[in-house]
Design an enzyme around this catalytic site. Structure first.
Site, PDB file in Angstrom:
ATOM      1  N   HIS A  46       0.858  -1.189   0.000  1.00 49.03           N
ATOM      2  CA  HIS A  46       0.000   0.000   0.000  1.00 49.03           C
ATOM      3  C   HIS A  46       0.893   1.238   0.000  1.00 49.03           C
ATOM      4  O   HIS A  46       2.022   1.210   0.504  1.00 49.03           O
ATOM      5  CB  HIS A  46      -0.872   0.018   1.241  1.00 49.03           C
ATOM      6  CG  HIS A  46      -1.984  -0.978   1.234  1.00 49.03           C
ATOM      7  ND1 HIS A  46      -3.144  -0.784   1.938  1.00 49.03           N
ATOM      8  CD2 HIS A  46      -2.126  -2.177   0.615  1.00 49.03           C
ATOM      9  CE1 HIS A  46      -3.951  -1.805   1.765  1.00 49.03           C
ATOM     10  NE2 HIS A  46      -3.348  -2.679   0.963  1.00 49.03           N
ATOM     11  N   GLU A  48       0.868   3.896   1.813  1.00 46.59           N
ATOM     12  CA  GLU A  48       1.299   4.332   3.144  1.00 46.59           C
ATOM     13  C   GLU A  48       2.466   3.492   3.656  1.00 46.59           C
ATOM     14  O   GLU A  48       3.434   4.036   4.199  1.00 46.59           O
ATOM     15  CB  GLU A  48       0.137   4.226   4.153  1.00 46.59           C
ATOM     16  CG  GLU A  48      -1.062   5.095   3.810  1.00 46.59           C
ATOM     17  CD  GLU A  48      -2.161   4.352   3.051  1.00 46.59           C
ATOM     18  OE1 GLU A  48      -3.342   4.638   3.299  1.00 46.59           O
ATOM     19  OE2 GLU A  48      -1.829   3.497   2.198  1.00 46.59           O
ATOM     20  N   CYS A  76      -6.502   2.236   5.614  1.00 43.94           N
ATOM     21  CA  CYS A  76      -7.135   0.981   6.022  1.00 43.94           C
ATOM     22  C   CYS A  76      -6.573   0.581   7.392  1.00 43.94           C
ATOM     23  O   CYS A  76      -5.618   1.204   7.873  1.00 43.94           O
ATOM     24  CB  CYS A  76      -6.851  -0.105   4.985  1.00 43.94           C
ATOM     25  SG  CYS A  76      -5.143  -0.700   4.990  1.00 43.94           S
ATOM     26  N   CYS A  79      -2.712  -0.029   7.355  1.00 42.10           N
ATOM     27  CA  CYS A  79      -1.929   1.196   7.219  1.00 42.10           C
ATOM     28  C   CYS A  79      -2.052   2.079   8.455  1.00 42.10           C
ATOM     29  O   CYS A  79      -1.069   2.680   8.887  1.00 42.10           O
ATOM     30  CB  CYS A  79      -2.339   1.940   5.960  1.00 42.10           C
ATOM     31  SG  CYS A  79      -1.895   1.037   4.455  1.00 42.10           S
TER      32      CYS A  79
END
Length: 143
Positions: A46, A48, A76, A79
């Site tokens: 991801h 992040e 999410c 993260c």
């Protein structure tokens, strides 16, 4: 946030879910990333997480307590956990993520009594950040 949106556009062009993140330290961008789950074939790729890894390397520390993350979409749970564990000072995001968001949408991990508290601001460039992800999934569904 404009730089994070630029990262999201890079992800879009690669067929990745268009989320971008940047980390700022002392007024300078020290890390930029966008989603790369498909290319990397990694669930953890991801924006992040990738940005946190780059910032850790740049600062030679796992602690990012003097940093601010800008991310186009509400983080999410994975993260949000990484943001908390990295001791990020602040996270600023654009649009809400109603299916997996871990700030206001599904849960609020940032308000839980962890050993570190992250300041969270939302709704920054919300329309632009939301539009790119909506466009991506609309295009995906038509295929």
């Amino acid at each position: 946030m404009k730089k994070a949106l630029k990262e999201a556009k890079k992800a879009y062009k690669k067929g990745e879910v268009p989320i971008g993140a940047v980390i700022v330290h002392n007024g300078k961008i020290i890390a930029k990333a966008h989603n790369l789950r498909e290319k990397a074939r990694k669930a953890t790729a991801h924006a992040e997480i990738l940005a946190i890894e780059k910032a850790n390397k740049k600062l030679k520390s796992w602690r990012l307590d003097t940093c601010t993350m800008y991310v186009t979409i509400e983080p999410c749970p994975m993260c949000a956990g990484a943001i908390i564990q990295s001791r990020m000072k602040q996270v600023i995001y654009g649009a809400k993520e109603y299916k997996t968001g871990a700030h206001q949408s599904i849960t609020n991990l940032f308000d839980k009594p962890f050993n570190h508290k992250v300041e969270v601001l939302d709704g920054i460039m919300e329309e632009e950040c939301g539009k790119i992800i909506t466009s991506f999934f609309k295009k995906l569904r038509t295929k």
